[in-house]
Design an enzyme around this catalytic site. Sequence first.
Site, PDB file in Angstrom:
ATOM      1  N   ASP A 113       5.069  -4.749 -11.344  1.00  0.00           N
ATOM      2  CA  ASP A 113       5.093  -5.874 -10.406  1.00  0.00           C
ATOM      3  C   ASP A 113       5.698  -7.112 -11.072  1.00  0.00           C
ATOM      4  OD1 ASP A 113       4.618  -7.805  -8.466  1.00  0.00           O
ATOM      5  OD2 ASP A 113       2.568  -7.153  -8.080  1.00  0.00           O
ATOM      6  N   HIS A 155       5.434  -4.468  -6.406  1.00  0.00           N
ATOM      7  CA  HIS A 155       4.557  -5.396  -5.700  1.00  0.00           C
ATOM      8  C   HIS A 155       3.940  -4.791  -4.439  1.00  0.00           C
ATOM      9  CE1 HIS A 155       2.941  -9.356  -4.967  1.00  0.00           C
ATOM     10  NE2 HIS A 155       3.506  -9.423  -3.772  1.00  0.00           N
ATOM     11  N   SER A 165      -1.145  -9.640  -1.727  1.00  0.00           N
ATOM     12  CA  SER A 165      -0.368 -10.808  -2.125  1.00  0.00           C
ATOM     13  C   SER A 165      -0.995 -12.076  -1.539  1.00  0.00           C
ATOM     14  CB  SER A 165       1.089 -10.623  -1.700  1.00  0.00           C
ATOM     15  OG  SER A 165       1.944 -11.476  -2.401  1.00  0.00           O
TER      16      SER A 165
END
Length: 267
Positions: free
Chosen positions: A207, A235, A81
Site C-alpha cells: 500500500d 490499497h 481508507s
Amino acid sequence: MKLAVNIAGSGPDLVLLHGWGLNSRIWDSAAGPLTATYRVHRIDLPGHGASEWRAGLTALDDWVRAVAPYVPRDAIVVGWSLGGLVALRLAALAAERIARLVVVSTTPRFVTAEDWVPAMTPTVLANFGTRLRDDFRGTVQDFLTLQVRGEERELAALRELRQRLHAGGMPQPAALEAGLEILRTTDLRAALRAIEQPTLIVAGEHDRVTPPGAARFLAEQVPAATLAVIRRAGHAPFISHAEEFLAVLHDFLTSGDRLPLAAGRTS
C-alpha cells in the site's frame, strides 16, 4: 441530510463505508458473498455516489454525525481508507452502534509529520487539492492510479476501481475538497486507546497510500486489535485479493473472542 444506502441479505447488520472519491459500488465484489450471512448496508458517504451534500460538512465529526443514523445498533462496521477514519471516529462517538470494527487500508493520520512517517507527504495531498479546482475528474482518476500502485494485479484492480466509480456515480467537487481537508487535518492517534470494540485491521503489503506501518501502529494502540497484512496487495485488498480478504474477515467475525495481536494473520 439524506444518504444513499443499499441494503441486501439477512442476518447480523454489517455496514460498508467506502473511501475518498468513490462510492458504495466499490464493495460489489465483497458484498455479494457477505449477503449470504449478513444484512449488508452499503452507504454512500456525504456528496459521494447518490448521497446528498450539504455545505459546512468540513470536519470528520460532521461526516460521522451524517453517517451515524444509517448504522444500526450493534452493527459490524467495515471502513476503507477515508471510510475507515469515519468508522474509527464512529466507534468513539456512537460506540453503541458498533459491535465489531473492521478498518481496511486505514491510518489515524494520512500525512507525514516529524513524529509520523508511514503516510503520504503533505505536498502530495496538497497537489490533489490544487488540481481539484481545475480538473476534478482527472484528479480522481489519478488518485485511483495511486491506490493500485504496487499491486500484484495492478491493471485489473485499476479497471475495477474505474468501473465501480462510474457505476455508482462521480462525487461532488465540494465533497471531494472537504474530504481532502479531513485527510489533511485529522489525527486520531491520541484517541485510539479509547476504542473498546474488537477490531480487525487489514493492510496491503504494498500500500502506497496508507503504508503497513500505519496499520501496525493501529494494532498496537487499539486494545482489542487483530492485524492482518495481505501479501502483494495495495490499497484495495478487497478488490485485488478478494478471496484472501473475505477469509480474513470471516475468521475475525466468527471467532468467539478476539485473536491476540501475535496471531494476526498475514495472507
